[in-house]
Write a protein that holds these residues in place. Structure first.
Motif, PDB file in Angstrom:
ATOM      1  N   SER A 195       0.857  -1.261   0.071  1.00 25.23           N
ATOM      2  CA  SER A 195      -0.151  -0.030   0.021  1.00 25.23           C
ATOM      3  C   SER A 195       1.118   1.350  -0.180  1.00 25.23           C
ATOM      4  N   LEU A 196       0.113   2.432  -0.255  1.00 27.49           N
ATOM      5  CA  LEU A 196       0.756   3.759  -0.065  1.00 27.49           C
ATOM      6  C   LEU A 196       0.532   3.805   1.388  1.00 27.49           C
ATOM      7  N   SER A 197       1.586   4.443   2.103  1.00 22.45           N
ATOM      8  CA  SER A 197       1.418   4.778   3.518  1.00 22.45           C
ATOM      9  C   SER A 197       1.127   6.318   3.822  1.00 22.45           C
ATOM     10  N   THR A 198       0.059   6.547   4.389  1.00 25.06           N
ATOM     11  CA  THR A 198      -0.505   8.059   4.688  1.00 25.06           C
ATOM     12  C   THR A 198      -0.886   7.734   5.983  1.00 25.06           C
ATOM     13  N   TYR A 199      -1.049   9.189   6.751  1.00 24.32           N
ATOM     14  CA  TYR A 199      -1.453   9.332   8.062  1.00 24.32           C
ATOM     15  C   TYR A 199      -2.490  10.396   8.040  1.00 24.32           C
TER      16      TYR A 199
ATOM     17  N   PRO B 273     -11.488   8.018  -3.640  1.00 26.65           N
ATOM     18  CA  PRO B 273     -11.691   6.500  -4.319  1.00 26.65           C
ATOM     19  C   PRO B 273     -11.321   6.526  -5.666  1.00 26.65           C
ATOM     20  N   VAL B 274     -11.245   7.205  -6.455  1.00 27.71           N
ATOM     21  CA  VAL B 274     -11.076   7.072  -7.903  1.00 27.71           C
ATOM     22  C   VAL B 274      -9.649   6.469  -8.182  1.00 27.71           C
ATOM     23  N   TYR B 275      -8.620   6.685  -7.056  1.00 24.64           N
ATOM     24  CA  TYR B 275      -7.413   6.259  -7.189  1.00 24.64           C
ATOM     25  C   TYR B 275      -7.055   4.805  -6.333  1.00 24.64           C
ATOM     26  N   GLY B 276      -8.232   4.341  -5.422  1.00 29.57           N
ATOM     27  CA  GLY B 276      -8.065   2.861  -4.958  1.00 29.57           C
ATOM     28  C   GLY B 276      -8.800   2.751  -3.473  1.00 29.57           C
ATOM     29  N   LEU B 277      -8.252   1.933  -2.812  1.00 25.17           N
ATOM     30  CA  LEU B 277      -9.133   1.473  -1.747  1.00 25.17           C
ATOM     31  C   LEU B 277      -8.456   1.937  -0.542  1.00 25.17           C
ATOM     32  N   VAL B 278      -8.950   2.246   0.430  1.00 23.39           N
ATOM     33  CA  VAL B 278      -8.181   2.407   1.837  1.00 23.39           C
ATOM     34  C   VAL B 278      -8.588   1.534   3.016  1.00 23.39           C
ATOM     35  N   GLN B 279      -7.988   1.363   3.986  1.00 21.33           N
ATOM     36  CA  GLN B 279      -8.214   1.115   5.248  1.00 21.33           C
ATOM     37  C   GLN B 279      -7.294   1.406   6.454  1.00 21.33           C
ATOM     38  N   ARG B 280      -7.935   2.146   7.333  1.00 22.14           N
ATOM     39  CA  ARG B 280      -6.901   2.527   8.696  1.00 22.14           C
ATOM     40  C   ARG B 280      -6.475   1.310   9.295  1.00 22.14           C
ATOM     41  N   THR B 281      -5.202   1.368   9.372  1.00 21.91           N
ATOM     42  CA  THR B 281      -4.572   0.060   9.623  1.00 21.91           C
ATOM     43  C   THR B 281      -4.972  -0.571  10.957  1.00 21.91           C
ATOM     44  N   LYS B 282      -5.058   0.358  12.027  1.00 22.96           N
ATOM     45  CA  LYS B 282      -5.694  -0.202  13.274  1.00 22.96           C
ATOM     46  C   LYS B 282      -7.170  -0.836  13.230  1.00 22.96           C
ATOM     47  N   GLU B 283      -7.821  -0.858  12.283  1.00 21.78           N
ATOM     48  CA  GLU B 283      -8.909  -1.567  11.857  1.00 21.78           C
ATOM     49  C   GLU B 283      -8.512  -3.100  11.656  1.00 21.78           C
ATOM     50  N   ARG B 284      -7.413  -3.363  11.061  1.00 26.20           N
ATOM     51  CA  ARG B 284      -6.984  -4.560  10.947  1.00 26.20           C
ATOM     52  C   ARG B 284      -5.970  -5.189  11.845  1.00 26.20           C
TER      53      ARG B 284
ATOM     54  N   VAL C 296      -2.671   4.942   7.539  1.00 29.06           N
ATOM     55  CA  VAL C 296      -3.960   4.560   6.553  1.00 29.06           C
ATOM     56  C   VAL C 296      -3.212   3.703   5.335  1.00 29.06           C
ATOM     57  N   ASP C 297      -3.654   2.544   5.254  1.00 27.49           N
ATOM     58  CA  ASP C 297      -3.112   1.924   4.070  1.00 27.49           C
ATOM     59  C   ASP C 297      -3.871   2.348   2.869  1.00 27.49           C
ATOM     60  N   TRP C 298      -3.295   2.614   1.552  1.00 29.25           N
ATOM     61  CA  TRP C 298      -4.233   3.192   0.369  1.00 29.25           C
ATOM     62  C   TRP C 298      -3.488   2.208  -0.634  1.00 29.25           C
ATOM     63  N   TRP C 299      -4.274   1.168  -1.157  1.00 25.01           N
ATOM     64  CA  TRP C 299      -4.006   0.368  -2.332  1.00 25.01           C
ATOM     65  C   TRP C 299      -4.291   0.997  -3.552  1.00 25.01           C
ATOM     66  N   LEU C 300      -3.552   1.551  -4.324  1.00 26.28           N
ATOM     67  CA  LEU C 300      -3.666   2.308  -5.432  1.00 26.28           C
ATOM     68  C   LEU C 300      -3.903   1.152  -6.797  1.00 26.28           C
ATOM     69  N   TYR C 301      -4.895   1.829  -7.645  1.00 28.47           N
ATOM     70  CA  TYR C 301      -5.109   1.394  -8.868  1.00 28.47           C
ATOM     71  C   TYR C 301      -3.912   1.485  -9.858  1.00 28.47           C
ATOM     72  N   LYS C 302      -4.002   0.579 -10.888  1.00 28.93           N
ATOM     73  CA  LYS C 302      -2.830   0.780 -11.570  1.00 28.93           C
ATOM     74  C   LYS C 302      -2.917   2.071 -12.516  1.00 28.93           C
ATOM     75  N   ASP C 303      -1.750   2.706 -12.518  1.00 30.26           N
ATOM     76  CA  ASP C 303      -1.730   3.978 -13.240  1.00 30.26           C
ATOM     77  C   ASP C 303      -2.402   5.192 -12.422  1.00 30.26           C
ATOM     78  N   ALA C 304      -2.583   5.059 -11.098  1.00 34.77           N
ATOM     79  CA  ALA C 304      -3.010   5.821 -10.270  1.00 34.77           C
ATOM     80  C   ALA C 304      -2.399   7.428 -10.209  1.00 34.77           C
ATOM     81  N   THR C 305      -2.777   8.493 -10.171  1.00 33.12           N
ATOM     82  CA  THR C 305      -2.076   9.680  -9.959  1.00 33.12           C
ATOM     83  C   THR C 305      -2.614  10.414  -8.855  1.00 33.12           C
ATOM     84  N   PRO C 306      -2.792   9.967  -7.565  1.00 28.59           N
ATOM     85  CA  PRO C 306      -3.237  10.817  -6.199  1.00 28.59           C
ATOM     86  C   PRO C 306      -2.632  11.975  -6.078  1.00 28.59           C
TER      87      PRO C 306
END
Length: 151
Positions: free
Chosen positions: A63-67, A96-107, A116-126
């Motif tokens: 994922s792309l790591s964000t906070y 959401p156009v760029y991918g799916l997210v989840q707060r890491t503490k939920e998992r 916050v983990d952000w799983w980016l779609y192919k060719d995403a440009t967030p």
């Protein structure tokens, strides 16, 4: 943009709680700019080298790591030896156009940060929707004042 994930997503399972959600987040920008280089998912930062992963089955490794909280991105930057000082911090939303997210503490309930983990779609440009915070030290001081005022 098609909602297709990169080919390496076959190496792990997206967690059940991954979803489309707008969350205001912070990202440390290694290049000092909001560009592709500063917004590479962890696996791509490690040159797609599975042997450099601590756990290849862990979705966070891809994922792309964000906070959500600026104090947590500050702590991350101070602990990451790859980050130059002063590191540039960007603010934006997990569109959401760029991918799916989840707060890491939920998992991972043991996670104490606002990661916050952000799983980016192919060719995403967030990065096109993020902005560099000019003076992060001042921003953080103002953020704390505002938070304390609202308590």
């Amino acid at each position: 943009m098609k909602k297709l994930f990169p080919d390496y997503f076959i190496k792990f399972e997206l967690p059940e709680g991954a979803r489309e959600e707008l969350i205001q987040v912070y990202r440390a920008c290694k290049s000092g700019k909001c560009d592709r280089e500063s917004f590479l998912p962890s696996f791509e930062e490690k040159s797609c080298n599975e042997s450099s992963l601590s756990d290849p089955a862990d979705p966070s490794e891809y994922s792309l790591s964000t906070y959500e909280k600026p104090k947590d991105i500050k702590r991350f930057v101070s602990m990451d030896s790859d980050m130059e000082d002063p590191c540039r911090i960007a603010i934006g939303e997990t569109n959401p156009v760029y991918g799916l997210v989840q707060r890491t503490k939920e998992r991972k309930p043991e996670c104490k940060s606002s990661h916050v983990d952000w799983w980016l779609y192919k060719d995403a440009t967030p990065y096109t929707e993020f902005k560099i915070i000019d003076n992060f030290k001042e921003y953080l001081a103002n953020y704390k004042k505002e938070r304390d005022k609202n308590k």
